[in-house]
Design a protein around this motif. Structure first.
Motif, PDB file in Angstrom:
ATOM      1  N   THR A   1       0.832  -1.201   0.000  1.00 20.12           N
ATOM      2  CA  THR A   1       0.000   0.000   0.000  1.00 20.12           C
ATOM      3  C   THR A   1       0.865   1.249   0.000  1.00 20.12           C
ATOM      4  OG1 THR A   1      -1.773  -1.150   1.163  1.00 20.12           O
ATOM      5  CG2 THR A   1      -1.810   1.251   1.229  1.00 20.12           C
TER       6      THR A   1
ATOM      7  N   THR B   1       1.112  -3.812  -6.904  1.00 20.19           N
ATOM      8  CA  THR B   1       0.417  -5.097  -6.810  1.00 20.19           C
ATOM      9  C   THR B   1       1.251  -6.289  -7.248  1.00 20.19           C
ATOM     10  OG1 THR B   1      -0.513  -4.789  -9.043  1.00 20.19           O
ATOM     11  CG2 THR B   1      -1.823  -4.012  -7.163  1.00 20.19           C
TER      12      THR B   1
ATOM     13  N   GLN C   1      -1.493   1.004  -4.839  1.00 20.82           N
ATOM     14  CA  GLN C   1      -0.761  -0.184  -4.412  1.00 20.82           C
ATOM     15  C   GLN C   1       0.180  -0.656  -5.508  1.00 20.82           C
ATOM     16  OE1 GLN C   1      -3.833  -3.076  -3.582  1.00 20.82           O
ATOM     17  NE2 GLN C   1      -3.886  -2.535  -1.408  1.00 20.82           N
TER      18      GLN C   1
END
Length: 260
Positions: free
Chosen positions: A50, A58, A56
């Motif tokens: 985060t 990912t 984010q």
């Protein structure tokens, strides 16, 4: 003053904050491809990461000859303007990394491994995405021809202007950002239907203190460093629409050195 007020300048490069963890596992200046791939796998295991309410990181992978960073924006963002200026966006990413020690190491490691770098952007709840890429020659050029602090700051301004005007809330709209004299400016217009711009000195002092606290936010670090490297102060300019009034909340460069 909300976090989102700063996003027009920083959101598209905030992935840098996550990239820095790769550099901590580097074995030196001449990292082979196998070592880069090992570092990528280690970072990918930590995803999603985060990014301070902005989005984010990912996934981090190796695809063909590229290290690929996948980034998800978790707030609504119009990608079309950024798509049309993808080369400018990649220049901006490399500029930001060039002024961060770990960022420099990342670019160096990937380049010396004979690889390129790609960043894929997606918006939450939207199937739309796009990517920006720097090939191996471009990474090597970024290393051999380091960008000046002024050019890097000018790039950030160009990226910001692509997304303006930006509605912050029902009262405030960011309309411009630029350098003038010895200050870097963020300019906001105020809808005075919700109240006139007529603050007392006490009000101004309180506003400045609130802004100061928000300047400590991690997403501000890279731009504050660049502003200071250019020996500039920071000014938040608020402009009333009818009749035209303005107030300036200023931070001298010495104040910014303490904040950052």
């Amino acid at each position: 003053m909300e976090k989102r007020k700063f996003l027009s300048v920083f959101s598209i490069m905030v992935v840098l904050l996550a990239l820095t963890v790769v550099g901590t596992t580097s074995c030196g200046n001449r990292v082979k491809r196998a070592e880069v791939e090992k570092n990528v796998k280690m970072l990918n295991k930590r995803c999603p990461i985060t990014m301070d309410g902005v989005g984010q990181l990912t996934r981090v992978t190796v695809e063909d000859d590229d290290v690929v960073f996948s980034y998800l924006f978790t707030y609504p963002l119009e990608l079309s303007v950024l798509k049309q200026n993808s080369q400018l966006l990649m220049e901006n990413i490399l500029a930001c990394m060039s002024f961060d020690k770990n960022g420099q190491q990342i670019v160096s490691d990937i380049a010396e491994a004979g690889m390129g770098m790609k960043v894929v952007y997606t918006v939450s709840g939207d199937n739309d995405s796009f990517s920006v890429r720097a090939n191996n020659d471009e990474l090597k050029k970024a290393i051999s021809e380091p960008m000046t602090p002024r050019k890097a700051l000018d790039l950030q301004i160009k990226i910001a202007k692509l997304q303006l005007p930006q509605q912050i809330d029902e009262v405030t709209t960011q309309t411009d950002t630029y350098i003038e004299g010895n200050y870097f400016y963020y300019v906001y217009t105020i809808n005075e239907q919700y109240g006139e711009i007529n603050p007392s000195q006490e009000d101004l002092d309180q506003i400045k203190e609130e802004i100061k606290q928000r300047l400590h936010h991690p997403a501000m670090k890279s731009v504050l460093n660049l502003i200071v490297k250019n020996d500039l102060g920071l000014c938040m300019r608020y402009i009333g629409e009818r009749p035209r009034k303005e107030i300036n909340i200023e931070f001298a460069v010495d104040e910014l050195r303490v904040i950052r």
